[in-house]
Scaffold this motif. Structure first.
Motif, PDB file in Angstrom:
ATOM      1  N   PRO A 252       0.534  -0.967  -0.263  1.00 42.62           N
ATOM      2  CA  PRO A 252       0.010  -0.041  -0.206  1.00 42.62           C
ATOM      3  C   PRO A 252       1.046   1.029  -0.049  1.00 42.62           C
ATOM      4  N   VAL A 253       2.093   0.740   0.545  1.00 45.46           N
ATOM      5  CA  VAL A 253       3.381   2.880   0.145  1.00 45.46           C
ATOM      6  C   VAL A 253       3.319   3.179  -0.833  1.00 45.46           C
ATOM      7  N   PHE A 254       3.697   2.074  -1.714  1.00 46.02           N
ATOM      8  CA  PHE A 254       3.988   1.742  -3.166  1.00 46.02           C
ATOM      9  C   PHE A 254       3.091   2.257  -3.807  1.00 46.02           C
ATOM     10  N   ASP A 255       1.521   1.587  -3.881  1.00 41.53           N
ATOM     11  CA  ASP A 255       0.358   1.721  -3.924  1.00 41.53           C
ATOM     12  C   ASP A 255      -0.003   3.962  -3.993  1.00 41.53           C
ATOM     13  N   LEU A 256       0.877   4.775  -4.149  1.00 42.41           N
ATOM     14  CA  LEU A 256      -0.121   5.986  -3.996  1.00 42.41           C
ATOM     15  C   LEU A 256      -0.285   6.317  -2.259  1.00 42.41           C
ATOM     16  N   VAL A 257       0.616   5.265  -1.495  1.00 41.62           N
ATOM     17  CA  VAL A 257      -0.229   5.410   0.203  1.00 41.62           C
ATOM     18  C   VAL A 257      -1.040   5.304  -0.236  1.00 41.62           C
ATOM     19  N   ASN A 258      -2.246   3.926  -0.031  1.00 39.15           N
ATOM     20  CA  ASN A 258      -3.668   4.067   0.042  1.00 39.15           C
ATOM     21  C   ASN A 258      -3.973   3.288   1.166  1.00 39.15           C
ATOM     22  N   PHE A 259      -3.758   4.256   1.994  1.00 36.46           N
ATOM     23  CA  PHE A 259      -4.195   4.574   3.100  1.00 36.46           C
ATOM     24  C   PHE A 259      -4.450   6.008   3.257  1.00 36.46           C
ATOM     25  N   VAL A 260      -4.798   6.069   5.023  1.00 36.87           N
ATOM     26  CA  VAL A 260      -4.956   6.959   5.911  1.00 36.87           C
ATOM     27  C   VAL A 260      -3.580   7.174   6.063  1.00 36.87           C
ATOM     28  N   PRO A 261      -2.277   7.645   6.307  1.00 37.78           N
ATOM     29  CA  PRO A 261      -0.880   7.844   6.917  1.00 37.78           C
ATOM     30  C   PRO A 261      -0.728   7.971   8.543  1.00 37.78           C
TER      31      PRO A 261
ATOM     32  N   LEU B 105       8.679   9.233   8.236  1.00 31.92           N
ATOM     33  CA  LEU B 105       7.681   9.723   7.167  1.00 31.92           C
ATOM     34  C   LEU B 105       7.342  11.016   8.542  1.00 31.92           C
ATOM     35  N   ARG B 106       7.217  10.974   9.876  1.00 30.87           N
ATOM     36  CA  ARG B 106       7.114  12.258  10.817  1.00 30.87           C
ATOM     37  C   ARG B 106       8.032  13.529  10.190  1.00 30.87           C
ATOM     38  N   VAL B 107       9.518  12.649  10.042  1.00 31.08           N
ATOM     39  CA  VAL B 107      11.003  13.675   9.980  1.00 31.08           C
ATOM     40  C   VAL B 107      10.694  14.044   8.982  1.00 31.08           C
TER      41      VAL B 107
ATOM     42  N   ASN C  34       3.500  17.599  13.766  1.00 29.42           N
ATOM     43  CA  ASN C  34       3.092  17.420  15.302  1.00 29.42           C
ATOM     44  C   ASN C  34       2.094  16.383  14.689  1.00 29.42           C
ATOM     45  N   VAL C  35       1.672  15.307  13.743  1.00 31.94           N
ATOM     46  CA  VAL C  35       0.620  14.874  13.852  1.00 31.94           C
ATOM     47  C   VAL C  35       1.566  13.006  13.692  1.00 31.94           C
ATOM     48  N   PRO C  36       1.336  12.493  14.187  1.00 36.40           N
ATOM     49  CA  PRO C  36       1.648  10.953  14.246  1.00 36.40           C
ATOM     50  C   PRO C  36       1.204  10.454  13.290  1.00 36.40           C
ATOM     51  N   PHE C  37       1.785  10.785  12.159  1.00 36.78           N
ATOM     52  CA  PHE C  37       2.330  10.081  10.726  1.00 36.78           C
ATOM     53  C   PHE C  37       2.803   8.197  11.018  1.00 36.78           C
ATOM     54  N   THR C  38       1.650   7.528  10.451  1.00 38.93           N
ATOM     55  CA  THR C  38       2.617   5.758  10.991  1.00 38.93           C
ATOM     56  C   THR C  38       1.750   5.233   9.608  1.00 38.93           C
ATOM     57  N   ASP C  39       2.714   3.774   9.847  1.00 36.75           N
ATOM     58  CA  ASP C  39       2.456   3.525   8.174  1.00 36.75           C
ATOM     59  C   ASP C  39       1.246   2.078   9.250  1.00 36.75           C
ATOM     60  N   GLY C  40       1.075   1.987  10.107  1.00 40.41           N
ATOM     61  CA  GLY C  40       0.718   1.010  10.832  1.00 40.41           C
ATOM     62  C   GLY C  40       1.367  -0.384  11.047  1.00 40.41           C
ATOM     63  N   ALA C  41       2.493  -0.505  10.500  1.00 41.02           N
ATOM     64  CA  ALA C  41       2.674  -1.804  10.811  1.00 41.02           C
ATOM     65  C   ALA C  41       3.616  -1.525  12.317  1.00 41.02           C
TER      66      ALA C  41
END
Length: 532
Positions: free
Chosen positions: A230-239, A465-467, A497-504
């Motif tokens: 999903p990351v490389f599918d144009l970030v196919n989730f809300v990160p 992602l956060r940096v 200051n948003v908690p970006f994440t890929d959920g893994a």
């Protein structure tokens, strides 16, 4: 085993496949185009940290991973290292972006019975078996082992090609050659893989070091947690974290945001990796600098390959010319997320001292702009805001320069500052015990973690992602105190200051890891046992 290759000029003129005078390559989970052709030299991850096994705090552990996406069931040949390649771990102890020490690994594969392998009498004909094992394998020299993989390690001081060379030796007997375990074929072939692999943990004599180190080379479970597809599918989730805190399972975070689950991880619990792991005394690595060391890994191949029309096991190709670097890795995700597609192969073939040519990718990165184009409209719609641009606007991005090219003053910056892409580790900062490690490293008030080195339990995807989106423009906790790094301002990064994440999720207590050397967990079995 460091070979000098013969060059056959006439044959090469008509039949050679050359890697070129300006070598192309790649690193880290297929992140550059050329390495997809040579996965055995694809460097995937590099870890460098103060050893946190109790009683080993005076050592640094270096882990270089190669050969990505190893399916546990990938028989019958499984994975051996390339005997034509050399694999290297480099350490810069004085900050000039040039290696001062190099651990150089050179592999060889052999068949028993004078190169015939295990043979069986089949109706009066002695035929070699097709498998790497003829029965259960429990020891390094098991008679049921149909192929043996060995390697040597050379410590090079100075330039990796012209410096002073000396062999790393086995402290038990002084031999300069070591064995690599068979991959985890399955529980019938290797009933107790942990006990089997433990026999390949060597105490080693490192030239010039008064205290022995340790080494293990072999297959391990993949520990790079990432929502890869999903990351490389144009970030196919809300990160953005969808819970009030990671793992809270309350849905009180960002509306529609991804939540933490191993199901989001495409690698951990699915694939294995091959690891080259060295634990060395701190004093052997630091030299005359301020105790901060830089590190990176590479793999190199002979410049040319002549395909043999009648290949044999020990001579499938004729190779020649100088070694050329085809893979390079230090900090995670730099080539994947930041370096432009047209320069990815060039980056993999370059050395840190030449990283000025890639500086624009760090000072003016494209990743935040892509995230802005994908998510600005839905973010504004969801939050009823009117953010003009999600991407940080502080150019040049001095926050990213510190994170990836120079280190942070007072934390992991070397006494001589040469902007270059390396992992930097302050060996004067004590390791954090496993139970107290934060997966967010320095940003999680844990100075012993990323970007001060990198440990297996550091969640580097979330951190990257956060940096990238400006987290360092806001105060970060340092020894419990919120500290302004003065690299940029909060107004420069609207969502910093948003908690970006890929959920893994990943942390040091994950069962895929071990709290002691060699730190990465046992590889997943090809059959039997359990995986994810």
């Amino acid at each position: 085993m460091f070979r000098r290759y013969t060059w056959f000029a006439t044959a090469a003129a008509v039949a050679v496949v050359s890697l070129g005078a300006s070598p192309a390559g790649a690193s880290s989970h297929r992140e550059a185009p050329a390495v997809t052709r040579t996965p055995k030299v694809d460097s995937t991850d590099f870890y460098m940290f103060r050893s946190y096994e109790p009683g080993r705090e005076g050592f640094v552990t270096l882990i270089a991973n190669y050969v990505p996406l190893q399916a546990p069931y990938g028989g019958p040949n499984y994975v051996t290292m390339d005997p034509d390649a050399i694999y290297e771990i480099h350490v810069d102890s004085d900050g000039d972006a040039v290696e001062d020490l190099t651990f150089q690994f050179d592999f060889a594969n052999t068949l028993p019975a004078n190169g015939n392998g295990i043979v069986l009498n089949i109706g009066g004909k002695m035929n070699a078996i097709a498998l790497r094992a003829a029965g259960p394998v429990t020891s390094p020299n098991d008679t049921d082992l149909g192929e043996q993989e060995s390697f040597t390690v050379t410590l090079v001081r100075g330039d990796r090609r012209t410096g002073t060379r000396a062999a790393v030796t086995n402290a038990a007997g002084g031999a300069p050659s070591f064995l690599k375990p068979l991959d985890n074929v399955g529980t019938k072939t290797i009933p107790d893989y942990r006990a089997y692999a433990r026999q390949f943990v060597y105490v080693i004599n490192i030239p010039g070091c008064s205290t022995p180190g340790r080494m293990f080379v072999g297959q391990r479970a993949e520990a790079f947690a990432v929502n890869l597809g999903p990351v490389f599918d144009l970030v196919n989730f809300v990160p953005v974290e969808g819970d009030s805190a990671p793992g809270a399972k309350d849905g009180r975070g960002f509306p529609g945001g991804i939540t933490q689950s191993r199901d989001n991880d495409d690698l951990v619990g699915e694939f294995n990796i091959t690891s080259l792991i060295v634990e060395a005394p701190i004093a052997c690595l630091t030299g005359s600098g301020n105790g901060v060391i830089g590190g990176w890994t590479t793999a190199s191949l002979p410049q040319a390959i002549l395909r043999r029309p009648t290949p044999s096991y020990d001579r499938p190709d004729q190779v020649g010319g100088a070694y050329v670097q085809v893979s390079r890795l230090s900090a995670p995700l730099v080539n994947e997320f930041f370096v432009g597609l047209k320069d990815k192969d060039k980056f993999s073939a370059s050395e840190p001292r030449g990283d000025g040519q890639f500086a624009d990718y760090v000072t003016n990165p494209t990743l935040p702009a892509i995230l802005d184009s994908l998510f600005r409209a839905p973010v504004n719609q969801t939050l009823k805001t009117n953010i003009a641009n999600l991407a940080p606007g502080n150019f040049p991005r001095n926050d990213l320069v510190a994170a990836f090219l120079t280190g942070f003053s007072g934390v992991n910056q070397q006494s001589r500052v040469t902007p270059s892409e390396m992992i930097r580790l302050n060996t004067g900062i004590n390791p954090t015990p496993v139970a107290r490690q934060s997966p967010f490293g320095v940003a999680g008030d844990d100075l012993a973690g990323f970007p001060n080195g990198r440990r297996p339990g550091d969640d580097v995807v979330d951190l990257a992602l956060r940096v990238a989106m400006g987290r360092l423009c806001y105060p970060v906790p340092v020894n419990g105190v919120q500290t302004d790094l003065a690299l940029c301002r909060p107004t420069d990064a609207p969502v910093g200051n948003v908690p970006f994440t890929d959920g893994a999720p990943l942390d040091a207590r994950d069962p895929i890891l071990q709290p002691t050397f060699p730190y990465l967990g046992d590889p997943l079995p090809g059959a039997g046992g359990s995986r994810r």
